[in-house]
Design a protein around this motif. Sequence first.
Motif, short mmCIF file in Angstrom:
data_model
loop_
_atom_site.label_atom_id
_atom_site.label_comp_id
_atom_site.label_asym_id
_atom_site.label_seq_id
_atom_site.Cartn_x
_atom_site.Cartn_y
_atom_site.Cartn_z
N MET A 48 -1.19 16.18 1.74
CA MET A 48 -1.37 16.04 0.30
C MET A 48 -1.95 14.69 -0.08
SD MET A 48 2.00 17.92 -1.21
CE MET A 48 1.55 17.74 -2.91
N PHE A 49 -1.62 13.64 0.65
CA PHE A 49 -2.07 12.30 0.32
C PHE A 49 -2.99 11.81 1.45
CE2 PHE A 49 2.27 12.82 -1.38
CZ PHE A 49 1.95 12.84 -2.72
N GLU A 50 -4.27 11.64 1.15
CA GLU A 50 -5.28 11.28 2.14
C GLU A 50 -5.03 9.89 2.72
OE1 GLU A 50 -8.76 12.69 2.47
OE2 GLU A 50 -8.21 14.58 1.51
N GLY A 51 -5.18 9.77 4.02
CA GLY A 51 -5.07 8.47 4.68
C GLY A 51 -3.66 8.02 4.99
N GLU A 88 2.39 1.07 9.26
CA GLU A 88 1.82 -0.15 8.70
C GLU A 88 0.34 0.00 8.38
OE1 GLU A 88 3.39 -2.90 7.75
OE2 GLU A 88 5.26 -1.93 8.28
N ASP A 89 -0.41 0.75 9.20
CA ASP A 89 -1.84 0.91 8.96
C ASP A 89 -2.16 2.06 8.02
OD1 ASP A 89 -0.95 2.75 10.80
OD2 ASP A 89 -2.83 2.79 11.92
N SER A 90 -1.16 2.71 7.47
CA SER A 90 -1.33 3.85 6.58
C SER A 90 -1.73 3.39 5.18
CB SER A 90 -0.04 4.65 6.52
OG SER A 90 -0.15 5.68 5.57
N ALA A 91 -2.43 4.27 4.47
CA ALA A 91 -2.79 4.00 3.08
C ALA A 91 -1.59 4.26 2.19
CB ALA A 91 -3.94 4.90 2.65
N ASP A 92 -1.53 3.57 1.04
CA ASP A 92 -0.45 3.79 0.10
C ASP A 92 -0.64 5.11 -0.63
OD1 ASP A 92 0.78 1.41 0.75
OD2 ASP A 92 -0.25 0.28 -0.82
#
Length: 99
Positions: A48-51, A88-92
Amino acid sequence: MANIQYYDVILKPVITEKSMNMMADKKYTFFVHPEANKTMIKEAVERMFEGTKVAQVNTMNIPGKMKRRGMVMGRTAATKKAIVKLTEDSADIEIFSGL
């Protein structure tokens, strides 16, 4: 178990002071479908949430509260909450960015 699609798993975000403070640690709180398990919640957030990449999912079942109206006793609906921790490297997640 019912056939639950990924878009049916997450019902709504939890907007409280405690959940807002946890966003600094990349932890997001959602109300989820009562029959959803941790792998279903992880898949739903990532689709649902990209990145986003989920590192950990914690779930809790919240029983309904006892309520009284005159002589009649009853319960409110039970809910299920999930706290999703991102890597940590994930998008918000964007829905929380304007709050």
